[in-house]
Design an enzyme around this catalytic site. Structure first.
Site, short mmCIF file in Angstrom:
data_model
loop_
_atom_site.label_atom_id
_atom_site.label_comp_id
_atom_site.label_asym_id
_atom_site.label_seq_id
_atom_site.Cartn_x
_atom_site.Cartn_y
_atom_site.Cartn_z
N TYR A 50 39.71 40.90 40.66
CA TYR A 50 39.97 39.94 41.74
C TYR A 50 38.67 39.24 42.12
CZ TYR A 50 37.87 43.01 45.31
OH TYR A 50 36.99 43.77 46.05
N CYS A 51 38.81 38.09 42.77
CA CYS A 51 37.63 37.36 43.23
C CYS A 51 37.93 36.71 44.57
CB CYS A 51 37.12 36.38 42.19
SG CYS A 51 38.35 35.21 41.56
N ARG A 52 37.82 35.37 44.66
CA ARG A 52 37.87 34.69 45.96
C ARG A 52 39.23 34.07 46.29
NH1 ARG A 52 32.81 31.88 43.61
NH2 ARG A 52 31.10 33.28 44.24
#
Length: 225
Positions: free
Chosen positions: A177-179
């Site tokens: 996951y990221c932003r």
């Protein structure tokens, strides 16, 4: 049936050479030496490697028969040994470029086909976290991870992922996951993971969706629970 105990000396020699070449600093030094004879001090300056480390790596290369030396006054000059060493270095560069191109194509294909990302919903993610079925991978920069991240997530920024894959287990699904929805870092991570054989999925909502849902968050700027 082939005898598993048959010994093949040539492959032992190849393996020894591969172990010697299996260090980035030695490959850098060989690349500079291929341009002509150089002293340790010159190689240190060109490579940016510390003098003591440069000398140590050069000794490994010399013992493996990949470089030769001659003395000129007080200086010891290093040159490539006889044999197709430059061809070997070129072949390794070609293979590395080929692997990078494969990953680049996979990333491009993945980004053009969002359905192939196999996103995981927040609800499923929570359930699988409770069942200890997955490993969370936060691919944002370290400072963002430190400010707040999903509970138990491992932080490996996407630009370091290829070099740090050994830190991830193979027996569980990796969820990157990221932003959030518009962030491509987790998609890039998925492409790298799948190209190397890791089972992986992507939490599309990323940290913003998790945070706004009121779920627990780890990190110095947030209190869990």
């Amino acid at each position: 049936m082939k005898n598993a105990g048959v010994h093949h000396p040539i492959f032992d020699e190849i393996a020894d050479l591969a172990r010697t070449l299996g260090h980035a600093h030695r490959l850098v030094l060989l690349r500079h030496i291929a341009d002509g004879e150089l002293a340790v001090e010159q190689l240190t300056q060109l490579s940016g490697i510390a003098l003591a480390n440069t000398s140590q790596h050069l000794q490994h290369l010399k013992r493996a028969g990949l470089v030769q030396t001659r003395r000129e006054g007080k200086r010891v000059l290093y040159r490539l040994a006889d044999g197709p060493i430059e061809n070997v270095l070129a072949a390794l560069r070609s293979l590395a470029n080929h692997r990078r191109e494969q990953i680049r194509e996979l990333i491009n294909d993945t980004m053009s086909r969002p359905d192939r990302l196999e996103n995981i919903s927040r609800e499923e993610l929570v359930r699988r976290m409770r069942n200890d079925e997955i490993v969370l991978l936060d691919v944002r920069p370290q400072e963002e991870y430190a400010a707040g991240h999903l509970p138990g997530a491992i932080n490996i920024p996407v630009d370091e992922l290829e070099e740090r894959l050994a830190e991830l287990p193979r027996e569980k699904v990796i969820v990157a996951y990221c932003r959030g929805v518009q962030c491509v870092l987790s998609a890039d991570a998925l492409a790298i993971l799948r190209a190397r054989g890791w089972a992986s999925r992507r939490f599309e909502g990323g940290f913003p969706e998790w945070l706004t849902s009121g779920l627990d968050v780890d990190g110095m700027n947030y209190e869990s629970g």
